[in-house]
Scaffold this motif. Sequence first.
Motif, short mmCIF file in Angstrom:
data_model
loop_
_atom_site.label_atom_id
_atom_site.label_comp_id
_atom_site.label_asym_id
_atom_site.label_seq_id
_atom_site.Cartn_x
_atom_site.Cartn_y
_atom_site.Cartn_z
N GLU A 143 -10.12 2.73 -4.28
CA GLU A 143 -10.35 3.70 -3.20
C GLU A 143 -9.44 4.92 -3.36
O GLU A 143 -9.86 6.05 -3.14
CB GLU A 143 -10.13 3.05 -1.83
CG GLU A 143 -11.28 2.11 -1.45
CD GLU A 143 -10.95 1.16 -0.32
OE1 GLU A 143 -9.77 1.12 0.10
OE2 GLU A 143 -11.85 0.47 0.15
N LEU A 144 -8.21 4.65 -3.75
CA LEU A 144 -7.31 5.78 -4.01
C LEU A 144 -7.88 6.65 -5.13
O LEU A 144 -7.87 7.87 -5.06
CB LEU A 144 -5.92 5.29 -4.43
CG LEU A 144 -5.03 4.66 -3.37
CD1 LEU A 144 -3.66 4.36 -3.98
CD2 LEU A 144 -4.85 5.54 -2.15
N LEU A 185 -10.72 14.84 -4.34
CA LEU A 185 -9.77 15.95 -4.16
C LEU A 185 -9.87 16.95 -5.31
O LEU A 185 -9.95 18.16 -5.09
CB LEU A 185 -8.34 15.41 -4.14
CG LEU A 185 -7.73 15.16 -2.79
CD1 LEU A 185 -6.39 14.46 -2.96
CD2 LEU A 185 -7.56 16.46 -2.04
N PRO A 225 0.82 -1.22 0.00
CA PRO A 225 0.00 0.00 0.00
C PRO A 225 0.85 1.27 0.00
O PRO A 225 0.35 2.34 -0.36
CB PRO A 225 -0.81 -0.09 1.29
CG PRO A 225 -0.71 -1.50 1.75
CD PRO A 225 0.54 -2.08 1.16
N ASN A 226 2.11 1.15 0.39
CA ASN A 226 2.94 2.36 0.44
C ASN A 226 3.67 2.63 -0.88
O ASN A 226 4.48 3.55 -0.96
CB ASN A 226 3.96 2.26 1.57
CG ASN A 226 3.27 2.33 2.91
OD1 ASN A 226 2.32 3.09 3.09
ND2 ASN A 226 3.69 1.49 3.84
N ASP A 227 3.40 1.81 -1.89
CA ASP A 227 4.10 1.96 -3.17
C ASP A 227 3.54 3.17 -3.94
O ASP A 227 2.39 3.16 -4.36
CB ASP A 227 3.91 0.68 -3.98
CG ASP A 227 4.82 0.66 -5.19
OD1 ASP A 227 5.07 -0.44 -5.72
OD2 ASP A 227 5.27 1.74 -5.63
N PRO A 228 4.36 4.20 -4.13
CA PRO A 228 3.88 5.41 -4.83
C PRO A 228 3.43 5.11 -6.24
O PRO A 228 2.70 5.90 -6.83
CB PRO A 228 5.10 6.34 -4.85
CG PRO A 228 6.05 5.79 -3.85
CD PRO A 228 5.78 4.32 -3.76
N THR A 236 -0.45 5.28 -6.92
CA THR A 236 -1.05 6.58 -7.22
C THR A 236 -0.58 7.10 -8.57
O THR A 236 -1.36 7.66 -9.35
CB THR A 236 -0.71 7.59 -6.11
OG1 THR A 236 -1.29 7.14 -4.89
CG2 THR A 236 -1.26 8.97 -6.42
N ALA A 237 0.70 6.89 -8.85
CA ALA A 237 1.23 7.34 -10.14
C ALA A 237 0.49 6.65 -11.29
O ALA A 237 0.27 7.24 -12.35
CB ALA A 237 2.73 7.04 -10.23
N PHE A 247 -8.00 -1.43 -3.23
CA PHE A 247 -7.21 -0.33 -2.68
C PHE A 247 -7.04 0.78 -3.73
O PHE A 247 -7.25 1.96 -3.45
CB PHE A 247 -5.85 -0.88 -2.23
CG PHE A 247 -4.95 0.17 -1.62
CD1 PHE A 247 -5.20 0.67 -0.35
CD2 PHE A 247 -3.86 0.66 -2.32
CE1 PHE A 247 -4.38 1.63 0.21
CE2 PHE A 247 -3.03 1.62 -1.77
CZ PHE A 247 -3.30 2.11 -0.50
N LEU A 274 -2.68 8.47 -11.86
CA LEU A 274 -2.45 9.80 -12.43
C LEU A 274 -1.72 9.74 -13.77
O LEU A 274 -1.30 10.76 -14.28
CB LEU A 274 -1.66 10.66 -11.44
CG LEU A 274 -2.39 10.90 -10.12
CD1 LEU A 274 -1.51 11.61 -9.13
CD2 LEU A 274 -3.65 11.72 -10.37
N THR A 333 -10.55 8.78 -3.98
CA THR A 333 -10.01 9.90 -3.20
C THR A 333 -9.47 11.00 -4.12
O THR A 333 -9.70 12.18 -3.88
CB THR A 333 -8.89 9.40 -2.28
OG1 THR A 333 -9.37 8.27 -1.55
CG2 THR A 333 -8.45 10.48 -1.31
N THR A 334 -8.78 10.58 -5.18
CA THR A 334 -8.23 11.60 -6.08
C THR A 334 -9.36 12.37 -6.76
O THR A 334 -9.27 13.58 -6.93
CB THR A 334 -7.34 10.98 -7.18
OG1 THR A 334 -8.13 10.11 -7.98
CG2 THR A 334 -6.17 10.24 -6.61
N GLU A 355 1.22 8.62 -14.59
CA GLU A 355 2.59 9.11 -14.50
C GLU A 355 3.61 7.97 -14.64
O GLU A 355 4.77 8.14 -14.35
CB GLU A 355 2.82 9.84 -13.17
CG GLU A 355 2.13 11.18 -13.06
CD GLU A 355 2.95 12.33 -13.65
OE1 GLU A 355 4.08 12.08 -14.08
OE2 GLU A 355 2.44 13.47 -13.68
#
Lengths: 707, 170
Positions: free
Chosen positions: A42-43, A50, A5-8, A11-12, A39, A15, A46-47, A17
């Motif tokens: 859900e991210l 935001l 879950p902490n792998d950036p 999210t990238a 997961f 997005l 959230t984006t 990226e």
Amino acid sequence: MNFDPNDPRLTAYILNELTDAERDEVEALLAANPEAATFVAELRATTGLLATSLAAEPELTLDPARRAGIAAAAETQPAGRIVEFPWWRTLAGFGAAAAALMLAVVGLHLQRVKESRSSANEQQIVAGIVDEQPTDAARGVATTQAGIKDDRLVASPPEATFDAADLEMMAEPPMEEQSLDNAFTMSAPAPAAAPASPALASTRAVGFAAKGIVGSQFAERRRQERDNVSTIISPSQDDFDVIRENGFLRVGDHPLSTFSIDVDTASYAVVRKMLNDGFRPPRDAVRIEELINYFTYDDPAPVDGRPFATRLEAAPCPWNPRHHLVRIGIKGKVIDRAERPPLNLVYLLDVSGSMNDPNKLPLVKRSLQALVNQLDARDRVAIVVYAGAAGRVLPPTPGDQGTAILEALERLEAGGSTAGGAGIELAYRTAREQFQSNAVNRVILCTDGDFNVGTVQRGDLEAMIEREAKSGVFLTVLGFGMGNYKDSTLELLSNKGNGNYAYIDDFNEARKVLVDQMLGTMVTIAKDVKIQVEFNPAVVAAYRLIGYENRILKKEDFNNDKVDAGEIGAGHSVTALYELIPVGQPLPDVPAVDALKYQMPSSPAAPDTEALTVKMRYKEPDGDTSTKLEFPLSAEALGQTVSSDDFRFAAAVAGFGMLLRDSEHRGSFTYADALRLAESALGPDRLGYRAEFLKLVRNAEAITGRE
Amino acid sequence: MEHREWIETLVGRHEKPLCRYAYSLTRSVSAAQDAVQETFLRLCKADRAKVEGHEAAWLFRVCRSRVFDMQRKEKPMNPLTPAREAVLAAPGHNPAEAADRHDTETLVPRLMDGLPERQREAIRLKFQQNLSYRDIARVLDTSEGNVGFLIHTGIKSLRDQMKTLSGAVS
């Protein structure tokens, strides 16, 4: 790739990226690992949340004075680096245009001083512009050496895009946070400027061109903005038409006042949002009639079988005791919930990817659940969804089978792209299957405005909606998500479909539209409702309609059934206020029209027992010819000093709107007066809307007090 | 394009985004406008060739450093700058009042306020200004990898909090 879950990269991935290889890896993980997929979903939600929330933040612009300062500086082309310019050359380099601009700024400033509306702060701005160049240039020189030195210490990558000269411009001394990661790792410049989102960019471009900021039109724009110079905040992406407030008109010259009713309330929601966010709304966002009509008034309902009742009231005007305020209150027929017609509803839901934000599809679900709770066995509900393909997820189901309906709603998930055309067709087909002539047959389209009609031609779609409306299936459009106020497609579709268009930004608004005012939203009781007031010159010298600036009709439109006007739903309240100057009181500076030379003067001896007559026209929801009603107001009634709660509350809201708009008619009225007046008029306030208004007035008072 | 036209185009395109960004850092309308005006005045004097190709990153970075520069100058005088006070005194920011508003409208900003400053900044540049990771790295003077970390950590922590909240509700 393992799920962390902490792998950036997760999210990238959302997005966009990642490199292709990385993206493939993430997608493989998502396909294999449901936990990871949940997961990431859900991210993603959230984006979305935001982005929506941040896009909805009020926007701030430069004030005209600062903007003019930049325009002046833009006249001077730098020959190289700032250090090569002694300040006096910078100053001398100013063209005549720049000097003129500066004079104009000073002139503007002086005028504002005259109006006693200038603050010490603004004086500083002007002073700042006048000596901006020399001091700024001098400071630039001073910071230059320090800046270069610093940056040579911290970073010197060969491929840096910003060289020492840029850094000198940026002149950013080191900060605490920079210890985190101080490497100056700029790679080659991107081939093009970082694009903003294309939709956003094009909207801006259009607004930009329309406003004509380009070239020497800076000055023009400044002139345009002089009137609302105190208004520096405007909400994101929403443009407001300029509203020129109605002034006083002499009865002798303008005996008739004609306008269309308006049940829109959007302006109140906008003003509320801005004030709650700590900003003063721009004056053109404040449409007073929409503020007043946001509230429900307890006027008596019609008893004579008419679709609505009208109540006239007068009392001294709170902001000018020598004037009278007249309230025209219209109350739509209240339909008892038990006696309401059965509802044949087809929810048409956009479940495309863009609906994934918590304030979209999840809010749609909650809103529709709230509506389902209002239904019973007579009603039918079906659900049609569209994304990549249209489909029916719930066949027509009796309204008392709440569980089945709710379960179908619960199962919905967003994903895929939008193809609304096929969805609308399927929705209408479903509505026709269950068509009942005595029922309200409605398709309720819920979307965020990213409405793509797919393979269906736009013209065909409109024709279909119009045809369906004629055959009795109306269309209601509910917009979800913030920042889509301008969606002309949705508004157009709802207009074609004899429907209404509501904007739902949170659950409270959903409850208002779909539960508290469900019958008003669903059941139209009269259409093309117009008002014409004739004033008696023997009693009234001049009058002013408060608000409705965009709804004014020509006097001959009143009797023309081809001219459209507003609709009233069951139980809806509509209020209009007139400020009257009685005969004998001094008139404000209203120019009179010369007496006519060849025409007969109008009867000077009109009876002075009546002050005015309100005439109304309306059509039945399915009719084409209008019916006319007349209601006189006696001159005696003008002398009234006792007023109803509704009268005082509407007056407080109007006064509040006039303060926000900085109206020239506001007299000595203050926010404290508005508060006192509203507090005396809360009435039962079952749903707390009036109490919320008090909070809003306090916010406005605090915000404008700070300015 | 002429110098003046070029400046005006950039003002037209970036004025509002910059003002909004500066306001998020200063919480003061006039301080934000000062910073943005300064930014554009610097643009007027900048070497165009050095700015072109990454205008947004350049402007946001200059604007950010203007804000911090101005704040540093004020700091010795007022430990609590007027800008901050205005926010604390603003009705919308009364914590007691904020606590009983649960709609999504205010939830996200409130949760965002709880994030570390760097994460908040990166998230704002991404989701409000739509800058790429690379441009955000330029503005914040860090690496793209660090930007990815800041944004992911921030998003994840918002997601965790919202999950806890919705769990508490249902």
